[in-house]
Scaffold this motif. Structure first.
Motif, PDB file in Angstrom:
ATOM      1  N   LEU A 176     115.590  74.271 -43.015  1.00 38.92           N
ATOM      2  CA  LEU A 176     114.478  74.364 -43.929  1.00 38.92           C
ATOM      3  C   LEU A 176     114.525  72.959 -44.802  1.00 38.92           C
ATOM      4  N   PHE A 177     115.856  72.874 -45.312  1.00 40.65           N
ATOM      5  CA  PHE A 177     116.045  71.397 -45.491  1.00 40.65           C
ATOM      6  C   PHE A 177     116.242  70.280 -44.842  1.00 40.65           C
ATOM      7  N   VAL A 178     117.053  70.186 -43.757  1.00 37.92           N
ATOM      8  CA  VAL A 178     116.892  69.275 -42.610  1.00 37.92           C
ATOM      9  C   VAL A 178     115.887  69.371 -42.632  1.00 37.92           C
ATOM     10  N   LEU A 179     114.401  70.040 -42.075  1.00 40.13           N
ATOM     11  CA  LEU A 179     112.717  69.977 -41.986  1.00 40.13           C
ATOM     12  C   LEU A 179     112.256  69.125 -42.771  1.00 40.13           C
ATOM     13  N   TYR A 180     112.614  68.950 -44.099  1.00 45.71           N
ATOM     14  CA  TYR A 180     112.214  68.674 -45.114  1.00 45.71           C
ATOM     15  C   TYR A 180     113.070  66.968 -44.440  1.00 45.71           C
ATOM     16  N   CYS A 181     114.288  66.826 -44.514  1.00 45.68           N
ATOM     17  CA  CYS A 181     114.938  65.107 -44.958  1.00 45.68           C
ATOM     18  C   CYS A 181     114.154  64.520 -44.039  1.00 45.68           C
ATOM     19  N   VAL A 182     114.036  65.357 -42.497  1.00 48.01           N
ATOM     20  CA  VAL A 182     112.884  64.503 -41.243  1.00 48.01           C
ATOM     21  C   VAL A 182     111.763  64.110 -42.173  1.00 48.01           C
ATOM     22  N   MET A 183     111.153  65.573 -42.206  1.00 49.16           N
ATOM     23  CA  MET A 183     109.908  65.067 -42.860  1.00 49.16           C
ATOM     24  C   MET A 183     109.499  63.888 -43.556  1.00 49.16           C
ATOM     25  N   CYS A 184     110.064  63.426 -44.752  1.00 50.05           N
ATOM     26  CA  CYS A 184     110.225  62.496 -45.275  1.00 50.05           C
ATOM     27  C   CYS A 184     110.428  61.076 -45.333  1.00 50.05           C
ATOM     28  N   GLY A 185     111.353  61.510 -44.093  1.00 55.54           N
ATOM     29  CA  GLY A 185     112.065  59.925 -43.259  1.00 55.54           C
ATOM     30  C   GLY A 185     110.444  59.308 -42.255  1.00 55.54           C
ATOM     31  N   ILE A 186     109.467  60.743 -42.053  1.00 57.26           N
ATOM     32  CA  ILE A 186     109.087  60.563 -41.447  1.00 57.26           C
ATOM     33  C   ILE A 186     107.840  59.971 -41.923  1.00 57.26           C
ATOM     34  N   GLY A 187     106.941  60.659 -42.776  1.00 59.37           N
ATOM     35  CA  GLY A 187     106.434  60.273 -44.286  1.00 59.37           C
ATOM     36  C   GLY A 187     106.529  58.806 -44.833  1.00 59.37           C
ATOM     37  N   LEU A 188     107.344  58.211 -43.971  1.00 60.83           N
ATOM     38  CA  LEU A 188     107.632  56.849 -45.485  1.00 60.83           C
ATOM     39  C   LEU A 188     106.854  56.115 -44.306  1.00 60.83           C
ATOM     40  N   LEU A 189     107.451  56.412 -43.099  1.00 57.82           N
ATOM     41  CA  LEU A 189     106.639  55.058 -41.816  1.00 57.82           C
ATOM     42  C   LEU A 189     105.333  54.300 -42.395  1.00 57.82           C
ATOM     43  N   PRO A 190     104.933  54.905 -42.518  1.00 51.43           N
ATOM     44  CA  PRO A 190     103.299  53.991 -43.062  1.00 51.43           C
ATOM     45  C   PRO A 190     103.525  52.859 -44.148  1.00 51.43           C
ATOM     46  N   TYR A 191     104.357  53.505 -44.904  1.00 53.03           N
ATOM     47  CA  TYR A 191     104.624  52.562 -46.369  1.00 53.03           C
ATOM     48  C   TYR A 191     103.993  51.403 -46.015  1.00 53.03           C
ATOM     49  N   GLN A 192     105.303  50.011 -45.109  1.00 54.41           N
ATOM     50  CA  GLN A 192     105.224  49.181 -44.750  1.00 54.41           C
ATOM     51  C   GLN A 192     103.684  48.769 -44.067  1.00 54.41           C
ATOM     52  N   LEU A 193     103.511  49.617 -43.307  1.00 50.54           N
ATOM     53  CA  LEU A 193     101.871  49.011 -42.704  1.00 50.54           C
ATOM     54  C   LEU A 193     100.845  48.731 -43.666  1.00 50.54           C
ATOM     55  N   PHE A 194     100.745  49.792 -44.654  1.00 55.53           N
ATOM     56  CA  PHE A 194      99.561  49.354 -45.393  1.00 55.53           C
ATOM     57  C   PHE A 194     100.147  48.883 -46.669  1.00 55.53           C
ATOM     58  N   HIS A 195     101.047  47.644 -46.752  1.00 58.49           N
ATOM     59  CA  HIS A 195     101.484  46.344 -47.739  1.00 58.49           C
ATOM     60  C   HIS A 195     101.615  47.268 -48.700  1.00 58.49           C
ATOM     61  N   ILE A 196     102.023  47.944 -49.110  1.00 58.86           N
ATOM     62  CA  ILE A 196     102.484  48.624 -50.216  1.00 58.86           C
ATOM     63  C   ILE A 196     103.218  48.116 -51.807  1.00 58.86           C
ATOM     64  N   CYS A 197     102.821  47.669 -52.376  1.00 56.61           N
ATOM     65  CA  CYS A 197     104.132  46.617 -53.513  1.00 56.61           C
ATOM     66  C   CYS A 197     104.169  47.558 -54.705  1.00 56.61           C
ATOM     67  N   ILE A 198     104.573  48.879 -54.728  1.00 61.91           N
ATOM     68  CA  ILE A 198     104.850  49.338 -55.867  1.00 61.91           C
ATOM     69  C   ILE A 198     105.989  49.639 -56.287  1.00 61.91           C
ATOM     70  N   GLY A 199     106.467  49.878 -57.764  1.00 68.85           N
ATOM     71  CA  GLY A 199     107.752  50.669 -57.998  1.00 68.85           C
ATOM     72  C   GLY A 199     108.676  49.390 -58.301  1.00 68.85           C
ATOM     73  N   TYR A 200     109.631  49.664 -59.061  1.00 71.53           N
ATOM     74  CA  TYR A 200     110.477  48.913 -59.306  1.00 71.53           C
ATOM     75  C   TYR A 200     112.521  50.044 -58.492  1.00 71.53           C
TER      76      TYR A 200
END
Length: 338
Positions: A190-214
Motif C-alpha cells: 500500500l505504501f508503494v501504491l501511495y508513492c506512485v499515486m503521489c507522483g502521478i497526482g503531481l503531474l498536472p501541477y505545472q500544467l495548471f501553472h500553479i506558483c504557490i509555496g516556498y
C-alpha cells in the motif's frame, strides 16, 4: 568478545569502540575513491528529475515519498534545492544554482509581475512547498478519513483522536510521517501504491501553472504564499487537491477493506480509552512546566560538576515509579487487565 589473555584488555565492552575505530578508518579511505561515483549518480538523478519536465515531476514525487522510511527525502530535497542537481537558472543575467536559490530571487526580489514568475515558478514550486501542499492539505486528510470510516465501530471513538492528531500534524506542521508510518509497516504494498499515486497526482501541477509555496506545505504557507501573492493560481491547487482527496480516499478505503489491513481502529481487540494516555491528564501541566524548567534552569553547579536537570530528576522519579507495580496500577488502570 573473549580474546587471549595477552589481549584481554581489548576484549569485552572495549572491543566494539576499538574495532569500530579501526574499521571506519579503512571505510573512510575506501569512500574517498567510491563516493565520487555515487555523487555523480546523485547529480545525474537530479538532472533527470529537473530536466525532463512533467516526467521529472513524476519521478521526483515518487522518489521523495519512497525515501521517507529511510529519512533520506531531506537529502534529495537538499540536492535539488542547493546544487547543480536542481538546475542552473539565468535570471536578469545572473546565474542561480539550485531551485531554492532561484525561487528566493523571484519570490522575494522580483515578485509576481516579473516575466520569470510565469516562466519558472510553476516548475520551481513543483519541487517545493506547492507540491507538498497536495499531500499535507489533501492526501493525508483523505487517508485519515478512509481509515476512520473503515475502523470498527467499537474503536472509532479512540481512533478519531489518533487520526485527527496525525492529520493536524501534517496540516499545521508539514509532517506527514505519523500517518504514513501507520500503514507502511502493515502493508508495504500500500505504501508503494501511495508513492506512485503521489507522483502521478503531481503531474498536472505545472500544467495548471500553479506558483504557490516556498519550502513548507502547511495551511499557513498556503495563506501567505498562495492567497497574499498575486498570479499564484491558487484556485487550481485547491481543485487539483480536491481530485487528489477523492482518489486517495476511495483507493485507500478499498485497499484497506479488500485486504483486511489492521490500520488504526481495525484491531480485533477493543482499544480502551485509558490505554492511549501515556501521561495522566492531571500531570500534563506538571510535565510542561518541567520541560520549560529544563530548558531555562542552568544544570551546572560550583566546582564544574553537573547536577541533574529538572527534567532528568523527573524522569528518574518516574523510572522509580515504574518499578512499583501497585503505583503503576493506580496511575494506569488499563495495565491491570494485561
Amino acid at each position: 568478545i573473549q580474546l587471549p589473555s595477552a589481549l584481554s584488555f581489548f576484549g569485552g565492552s572495549r572491543f566494539v569502540p576499538i574495532i569500530s575505530t579501526v574499521t571506519y578508518v579503512a571505510v573512510g579511505i575506501l569512500m574517498y575513491f567510491i563516493w565520487p561515483a555515487v555523487q555523480n549518480g546523485i547529480f545525474a538523478l537530479g538532472g533527470l528529475v529537473t530536466g525532463t519536465g512533467y516526467l521529472g515531476t513524476l519521478i521526483f514525487g515518487i522518489i521523495k515519498r519512497a525515501l521517507i522510511p529511510f529519512g533520506l527525502h531531506h537529502v534529495l530535497a537538499s540536492l535539488v534545492r542547493f546544487t547543480e542537481a536542481g538546475g542552473t537558472y539565468m535570471i536578469n543575467g545572473q546565474e542561480f544554482v539550485g531551485i531554492l536559490n532561484a525561487t528566493n530571487e523571484i519570490l522575494f526580489n522580483l515578485g509576481p509581475d516579473s516575466e520569470y514568475w510565469s516562466q519558472l515558478m510553476p516548475t520551481l514550486t513543483s519541487y517545493l512547498g506547492g507540491a507538498q501542499m497536495l499531500t499535507t492539505l489533501f492526501r493525508v486528510p483523505a487517508i485519515g478519513l478512509a481509515m476512520y470510516h473503515t475502523a470498527y465501530a467499537k474503536n472509532k471513538k479512540i481512533v478519531k483522536g489518533v487520526i485527527l492528531t496525525c492529520c493536524l500534524t501534517a496540516f499545521l506542521g508539514n509532517i506527514t510521517e505519523p500517518l504514513e508510518f501507520s500503514f507502511l509497516f502493515i502493508s508495504p504494498a500500500l505504501f508503494v501504491l501511495y508513492c506512485v499515486m503521489c507522483g502521478i497526482g503531481l503531474l498536472p501541477y505545472q500544467l495548471f501553472h500553479i506558483c504557490i509555496g516556498y519550502i513548507r506545505g502547511t495551511i499557513f504557507d498556503f495563506g501567505i504564499f498562495g492567497l497574499l501573492y498575486e498570479h499564484t493560481q491558487w484556485i487550481y491547487l485547491v481543485l487539483l487537491g480536491a481530485v487528489n482527496f477523492v482518489v486517495f480516499y476511495f483507493v485507500f478505503k478499498w485497499f484497506i477493506v479488500k485486504f483486511g489491513l489492521e490500520t488504526p481502529g481495525r484491531e480485533e481487540f477493543e482499544v480502551e480509552e485509558s490505554a492511549s494516555q501515556l501521561i495522566p491528564p492531571s500531570s500534563t501541566c506538571f510535565v510542561l512546566a518541567m520541560l520549560a524548567a529544563d530548558w531555562m534552569v542552568p544544570t551546572h553547579i560550583e566546582g564544574g560538576s553537573s547536577s541533574p536537570s529538572p527534567l532528568t530528576q523527573m524522569l528518574i522519579s518516574f523510572g522509580n515509579t515504574l518499578t512499583d507495580t501497585p503505583r503503576i496500577n493506580t496511575l494506569h488502570p488499563s495495565i491491570q487487565s494485561s
